[in-house]
Scaffold this motif. Structure first.
Motif, PDB file in Angstrom:
ATOM      1  N   TRP A   1      39.239  34.891  50.107  1.00  0.00           N
ATOM      2  CA  TRP A   1      40.473  34.751  49.316  1.00  0.00           C
ATOM      3  C   TRP A   1      41.375  33.727  49.989  1.00  0.00           C
ATOM      4  CZ3 TRP A   1      39.049  39.209  51.978  1.00  0.00           C
ATOM      5  CH2 TRP A   1      39.739  39.439  53.172  1.00  0.00           C
ATOM      6  N   GLY A   2      42.498  33.445  49.339  1.00  0.00           N
ATOM      7  CA  GLY A   2      43.521  32.617  49.979  1.00  0.00           C
ATOM      8  C   GLY A   2      43.221  31.129  49.928  1.00  0.00           C
ATOM      9  N   PHE A   3      42.421  30.690  48.942  1.00  0.00           N
ATOM     10  CA  PHE A   3      42.153  29.253  48.849  1.00  0.00           C
ATOM     11  C   PHE A   3      42.288  28.814  47.398  1.00  0.00           C
ATOM     12  CE2 PHE A   3      38.173  31.690  48.850  1.00  0.00           C
ATOM     13  CZ  PHE A   3      37.709  31.396  47.589  1.00  0.00           C
ATOM     14  N   GLY A   4      42.109  27.547  47.176  1.00  0.00           N
ATOM     15  CA  GLY A   4      42.106  27.025  45.807  1.00  0.00           C
ATOM     16  C   GLY A   4      43.498  27.029  45.209  1.00  0.00           C
ATOM     17  N   GLU A   5      43.524  27.135  43.922  1.00  0.00           N
ATOM     18  CA  GLU A   5      44.775  27.094  43.164  1.00  0.00           C
ATOM     19  C   GLU A   5      45.605  28.352  43.452  1.00  0.00           C
ATOM     20  OE1 GLU A   5      46.815  24.693  41.022  1.00  0.00           O
ATOM     21  OE2 GLU A   5      44.687  24.186  41.032  1.00  0.00           O
ATOM     22  N   SER A   6      46.927  28.224  43.577  1.00  0.00           N
ATOM     23  CA  SER A   6      47.746  29.450  43.657  1.00  0.00           C
ATOM     24  C   SER A   6      48.550  29.596  42.378  1.00  0.00           C
ATOM     25  CB  SER A   6      48.714  29.460  44.842  1.00  0.00           C
ATOM     26  OG  SER A   6      48.638  28.315  45.588  1.00  0.00           O
ATOM     27  N   LEU A   7      48.949  30.815  42.112  1.00  0.00           N
ATOM     28  CA  LEU A   7      49.752  31.070  40.923  1.00  0.00           C
ATOM     29  C   LEU A   7      51.191  30.661  41.184  1.00  0.00           C
ATOM     30  CD1 LEU A   7      48.479  34.477  39.525  1.00  0.00           C
ATOM     31  CD2 LEU A   7      47.638  32.154  39.130  1.00  0.00           C
ATOM     32  N   ALA A   8      51.866  30.247  40.124  1.00  0.00           N
ATOM     33  CA  ALA A   8      53.279  29.897  40.254  1.00  0.00           C
ATOM     34  C   ALA A   8      54.157  31.132  40.075  1.00  0.00           C
ATOM     35  CB  ALA A   8      53.643  28.843  39.210  1.00  0.00           C
ATOM     36  N   SER A   9      53.635  32.146  39.386  1.00  0.00           N
ATOM     37  CA  SER A   9      54.456  33.317  39.039  1.00  0.00           C
ATOM     38  C   SER A   9      54.427  34.386  40.107  1.00  0.00           C
ATOM     39  CB  SER A   9      53.942  33.927  37.734  1.00  0.00           C
ATOM     40  OG  SER A   9      52.563  34.249  37.864  1.00  0.00           O
ATOM     41  N   ARG A  10      53.335  34.504  40.816  1.00  0.00           N
ATOM     42  CA  ARG A  10      53.181  35.568  41.796  1.00  0.00           C
ATOM     43  C   ARG A  10      52.466  35.026  43.016  1.00  0.00           C
ATOM     44  NH1 ARG A  10      50.316  40.301  38.553  1.00  0.00           N
ATOM     45  NH2 ARG A  10      50.189  41.166  40.641  1.00  0.00           N
ATOM     46  N   GLY A  11      52.607  35.738  44.125  1.00  0.00           N
ATOM     47  CA  GLY A  11      52.005  35.267  45.373  1.00  0.00           C
ATOM     48  C   GLY A  11      50.516  35.525  45.438  1.00  0.00           C
ATOM     49  N   LEU A  12      49.784  35.036  44.482  1.00  0.00           N
ATOM     50  CA  LEU A  12      48.337  35.243  44.467  1.00  0.00           C
ATOM     51  C   LEU A  12      47.645  33.889  44.423  1.00  0.00           C
ATOM     52  CD1 LEU A  12      48.200  38.112  41.810  1.00  0.00           C
ATOM     53  CD2 LEU A  12      47.451  38.333  44.191  1.00  0.00           C
ATOM     54  N   THR A  13      46.455  33.849  45.019  1.00  0.00           N
ATOM     55  CA  THR A  13      45.680  32.607  44.998  1.00  0.00           C
ATOM     56  C   THR A  13      44.348  32.883  44.324  1.00  0.00           C
ATOM     57  OG1 THR A  13      44.519  33.107  47.040  1.00  0.00           O
ATOM     58  CG2 THR A  13      46.618  31.937  47.254  1.00  0.00           C
ATOM     59  N   SER A  14      43.541  31.879  44.318  1.00  0.00           N
ATOM     60  CA  SER A  14      42.169  32.070  43.888  1.00  0.00           C
ATOM     61  C   SER A  14      41.455  32.856  44.980  1.00  0.00           C
ATOM     62  CB  SER A  14      41.520  30.714  43.685  1.00  0.00           C
ATOM     63  OG  SER A  14      40.359  30.848  42.923  1.00  0.00           O
ATOM     64  N   SER A  15      40.386  33.547  44.598  1.00  0.00           N
ATOM     65  CA  SER A  15      39.571  34.258  45.585  1.00  0.00           C
ATOM     66  C   SER A  15      38.130  33.927  45.259  1.00  0.00           C
ATOM     67  CB  SER A  15      39.802  35.767  45.478  1.00  0.00           C
ATOM     68  OG  SER A  15      39.151  36.273  44.321  1.00  0.00           O
ATOM     69  N   ALA A  16      37.209  34.554  45.977  1.00  0.00           N
ATOM     70  CA  ALA A  16      35.797  34.334  45.659  1.00  0.00           C
ATOM     71  C   ALA A  16      35.482  34.786  44.236  1.00  0.00           C
ATOM     72  CB  ALA A  16      34.921  35.067  46.670  1.00  0.00           C
ATOM     73  N   ALA A  17      36.345  35.619  43.641  1.00  0.00           N
ATOM     74  CA  ALA A  17      36.157  36.049  42.247  1.00  0.00           C
ATOM     75  C   ALA A  17      36.914  35.143  41.283  1.00  0.00           C
ATOM     76  CB  ALA A  17      36.592  37.498  42.072  1.00  0.00           C
ATOM     77  N   GLY A  18      37.460  34.038  41.774  1.00  0.00           N
ATOM     78  CA  GLY A  18      38.194  33.114  40.897  1.00  0.00           C
ATOM     79  C   GLY A  18      39.667  33.463  40.850  1.00  0.00           C
ATOM     80  N   LEU A  19      40.375  32.809  39.934  1.00  0.00           N
ATOM     81  CA  LEU A  19      41.807  33.098  39.788  1.00  0.00           C
ATOM     82  C   LEU A  19      41.990  34.501  39.205  1.00  0.00           C
ATOM     83  CD1 LEU A  19      43.045  29.624  38.560  1.00  0.00           C
ATOM     84  CD2 LEU A  19      44.025  30.904  40.481  1.00  0.00           C
TER      85      LEU A  19
END
Ligand SMILES: Nc1nc2c(c(=O)[nH]1)N[C@H]1C(S)=C(S)[C@@H](COP(=O)(O)OP(=O)(O)OC[C@H]3O[C@@H](n4cnc5c(=O)[nH]c(N)nc54)[C@H](O)[C@@H]3O)O[C@H]1N2
Ligand SMILES: Nc1nc2c(c(=O)[nH]1)N[C@H]1C(S)=C(S)[C@@H](COP(=O)(O)OP(=O)(O)OC[C@H]3O[C@@H](n4cnc5c(=O)[nH]c(N)nc54)[C@H](O)[C@@H]3O)O[C@H]1N2
Ligand code: SF4
Ligand SMILES: [Mo]
Length: 746
Positions: A372-390
């Motif tokens: 987790w913690g890589f790729g695109e991050s969300l603008a609305s919440r503190g979440l990023t992409s993970s191995a399961a995708g966004l």
């Protein structure tokens, strides 16, 4: 009338069963299992038999639709599901697919010009799966547009698998498969009904009976005595959500009794000492107390699993939707690994590949990757992409938030957010807020009601197909996919109904790309599990003319062990098992190890040890389940399948019903901390007490309780997507949800 029978592939669900279709004037009239199919051997389920009704359904769209009047502003205020549901069908006009593509391409062009490509998101869902070109072409289009806002059902299905595989690492020799195993453990899946949960999809029942006959020991962990649990040698029937504690206790027993595989651990594994220390406190007694089962049952399960020698543990949607799903999947991989359940040097690989590239297995690990913690991050919440995708569970927030970088356009491919996303009320608000919603869907689904355009697709028998989605399961799910090198191709065997203007999903994305001056490149997926295989390369669609579906499939399947031309010579499918491929020794310089001591996972485990018990005002736990004749939100509009029951019962143990003064078919309110839904109860003695077991994807107008009988209840309404969620994948608590059950008066 010309009548003929042709072999094909059923794509009503993702299982790809081999079928025989009787056609009259090019239209399917009768479907049976194909006894000449060497893998499925005549299996068919009730839905497969109803393919003719599915294809000729009176509600099927034979032409695309455009909403009238078009949305003016960016938002229709309020959460007015009732209105939306009631005027469904009256506000669409027919539109040709070509004109629709012209208008959609122009509209997306404007949105991208004004707000950038990131404001456009793609959500391929359940019915993107059975059409092999849908996902690669839709993603190819999105990336060509410059957006990475790809959301799939993986992050609201079994995201723990993707995360756990990543942080544990992959074994390049592959896993043991069901058909050769001595022990098999299913944790919250029910493959006899779901036809995907943990046993290879080709004729699950026959495979299971055959395996039991040769002595397979089956362990099932499920709060419900499911269809598959009836075959179990050991069935643990715990409180839901306690799988991490149970698995930690099984690891505790294996380590304490030295039932692990020290040579394998020494050679290929890291983190064993940290894992051993972490599970020390998880005694069988501790886990048993939490889970409400016997400590001796956990010990028996641990010993039976460790005895093997061949086997695997596989989890399903239940524990992935309950809290700590990543941890459950991780502990299960750790259990497989410390018991040495991976294919070793010199062993024959049961599936060298058919539509997948040729296996080149090696007895070595491939290092863990970030989960987790890589790729695109969300603008609305503190979440990023993970191995399961966004995080799809947070896409509604990403559409609704007020900041910049909001999602304004959503393309749904064979998916139905309003029926399937957690927090239905919020999802409805999000669908209303979009500037542009396009659904590729044969029905005016719960989501399509909010769409600006609904693109009418061809249905399965009208399109060429391949069994690749089932074969490729092995690349994401350990011990899944086919146990043998089986594949089938089918041409389109049926004509769309007369006068229909329907297109395949890939044609839509090809059409959009062409209109927008984009090139379409389809990239092969990156395997997360399974044996090492030769590579496929990216494939570019011809943009100067319209390729045929067969050309697209041919391009996508580049590098297959069995060329498509060869496969086409076997219309009933074939097992291509002439070639024997064995696991090669590790490379001399191989140093990668499988990690069973991931620090984040072990910290989560230790935190769980001290977690308090849940809120007492909500004495029941609502758990997820699949029902035989429905497929997520599909199939329940076919009379021969629903048999007059259009709702999803809330199943409770008969003693729970009696204690609440309830009888079968009584109306109740099911209330979580987030919302309340009306539901109709039904007795289910196979349940543990204290549980409500209910299928998702249903639901009509939530403010009209009487509509429960017509359309069931939407369990997604009860889910709070933003307060109880996994911090890595964003999946909220979708099973083991604390609820209360209250009888409705009158
Ligand atoms: N509460 C709760 N929520 C859940 C789950 C749960 O267990 N509990 N399960 C989750 C899981 S595992 C999943 S995978 C998701 C599913 O999430 P989605 O994929 O979003 O939902 P589905 O209901 O499967 O939507 C499939 C849509 O495809 C349409 N369709 C049918 N045939 C075709 C076709 O041939 N072509 C096209 N283009 N469309 C077609 C159907 O009409 C339907 O609208 O839901 C998740 N949501
Ligand atoms: N007939 C039919 N088949 C389907 C579908 C369908 O809707 N209908 N949907 C398809 C889809 S999208 C998917 S992802 C697959 C899913 O396939 P499976 O994962 O096999 O899904 P289920 O059959 O719902 O099995 C999940 C089991 O988990 C149990 N469970 C719930 N919570 C917990 C928990 O906390 N711990 C444990 N140990 N068990 C728990 C439930 O009682 C249930 O028996 O099925 C697919 N196949
Ligand atoms: S299990 Fe799925 S693929 Fe097989 S017959 Fe049933 S609906 Fe069709
Ligand atoms: Mo799913």
């Amino acid at each position: 009338m010309p009548r003929e029978t042709r072999p094909s592939i059923c794509r009503f669900c993702h299982a790809n069963c081999g079928i025989l279709v009787e056609l009259e004037d090019g239209r399917p009239v009768r479907v049976t299992g194909d006894p000449d199919n060497p893998a499925y051997r005549g299996f068919i389920c009730a839905r497969g038999r109803r393919l003719p009704e599915q294809h000729a359904h009176p509600d099927r769209l034979l032409c695309s639709r455009k909403r009238i009047p078009a949305k003016t502003g960016s938002s229709i205020p309020g959460n007015d599901l009732a209105r939306a549901v009631n005027d469904g069908g009256t506000r669409f006009e027919k539109i040709g697919a070509g004109v629709a593509m012209d208008e959609i391409a122009a509209r997306i062009g404007e949105i991208v010009r004004d707000h950038g490509p990131r404001s456009v998101a793609l959500y391929p869902g359940t019915y993107a799966g059975p059409h092999p070109a849908s996902i690669p072409t839709s993603i190819g289009w999105l990336l060509a547009l410059g957006s990475r806002m790809l959301f799939t059902a993986a992050s609201i299905d079994q995201p723990g698998k993707h995360v756990a595989n990543a942080i544990h690492g992959r074994w390049l020799g592959g896993s043991h498969v069901f058909d050769e195993s001595d022990v098999w453990m299913l944790v919250g899946n029910n493959p006899l009904i779901s036809i995907s949960g943990g046993i290879p999809p080709a004729n699950v029942g026959r495979r299971l009976r055959h395996a039991k006959k040769r002595g397979l020991k089956l362990i099932v962990i499920d709060p419900r005595r499911t269809e598959v649990a009836r075959f179990a040698d050991i069935h643990l029937q715990p409180k839901p959500g306690e799988d991490p504690a149970i698995l930690a206790a099984m690891l505790h027993v294996v380590v304490r009794e030295k039932r692990h595989d020290p040579e394998f651990i020494e050679a290929h594994c890291s983190g064993f000492d940290a894992l051993s220390r972490a599970v020390e406190r998880f005694t069988p007694e501790f886990a048993a107390r939490r889970a409400g089962i016997g400590a001796d049952e956990i010990e028996r399960a641990a010993r039976s699993f460790a005895r093997g020698p061949r086997g695997c543990g596989v989890a399903g949607t239940g524990p992935n939707m309950s809290p700590h799903g990543n941890l459950t999947e991780y502990l299960l991989l750790a259990l497989n690994t410390i018991c040495g359940r991976w294919r070793r040097e010199g062993e024959r690989v049961p599936n060298p590949g058919a539509l997948l590239p040729r296996a080149i297995p090696k007895a070595q690990a491939s290092a863990p990757r970030p989960g987790w913690g890589f790729g695109e991050s969300l603008a609305s919440r503190g979440l990023t992409s993970s191995a399961a995708g966004l995080p799809t569970a947070a896409l509604a927030d990403e559409i609704l938030h007020e900041g910049k970088d909001r999602i304004r356009c959503l393309i749904c491919v064979g998916s139905n957010p309003v029926a399937a996303w957690p927090d239905q009320a919020k999802t409805v608000r999000a669908m209303e807020r979009l500037d542009l919603l396009v659904c590729l869907d044969p029905k005016i689904s719960a989501t399509a009601r909010f769409a600006d355009y609904v693109i009418a697709p061809k249905l399965s028998l009208e399109t060429p197909g391949l069994s690749i989605s089932s074969e490729a399961l092995e690349q994401t799910y350990v011990a899944m996919g086919y146990s043998e090198p089986y594949a089938q191709y089918t041409p389109a065997i049926a004509d769309p109904p007369p006068g229909a203007d329907v297109i395949e999903e890939w044609e839509f994305f090809h059409g959009l790309a062409k209109r927008m001056g984009l090139r379409l490149t389809c990239r092969p997926i990156r395997p997360e599990t399974g044996v090492l295989r030769e590579r496929r390369h990216a494939f570019e669609l011809d943009m100067d003319r319209r390729p045929s579906t067969d050309e697209v499939l041919e391009g996508l399947m580049n590098g297959s062990r069995i060329p498509l031309d060869e496969l086409k010579r076997h219309p009933h499918g074939r097992i291509f098992d002439e070639e024997t491929i064995r696991v090669a020794p590790a490379d001399p310089d191989a140093t990668d190890r499988l990690d069973v001591g991931n620090a984040d996972m072990l910290a989560e485990l230790l935190g769980l040890h001290d977690e308090g018990s849940d809120d007492r005002d909500r004495p029941f736990r609502l758990i997820s389940r699949r029902m035989p004749n429905v497929y997520n939100s599909s199939a329940r509009d076919i009379a021969a399948l629903s048999k007059g029951r259009n709702h999803n019962p809330a199943y409770l143990h008969p003693e729970d019903l009696a204690a609440l003064g309830l009888a079968a078919d009584d109306l109740v309110d099911i209330t979580s901390d987030h919302a309340s839904i009306p539901a109709i109860v039904a007795p289910a003695p196979e349940l543990r007490r204290g549980i409500v077991s209910m299928a998702h994807g249903f639901g009509g107008d939530p403010r009209k309780p009487e509509s429960v009988l017509e359309a069931g209840s939407n369990t997604g309404r009860l889910i709070d997507n933003a307060s109880h969620f996994d911090p890595h994948t964003g999946i909220p608590r979708m099973s083991a949800i604390p609820v209360s059950v209250t009888p409705r008066r009158g």
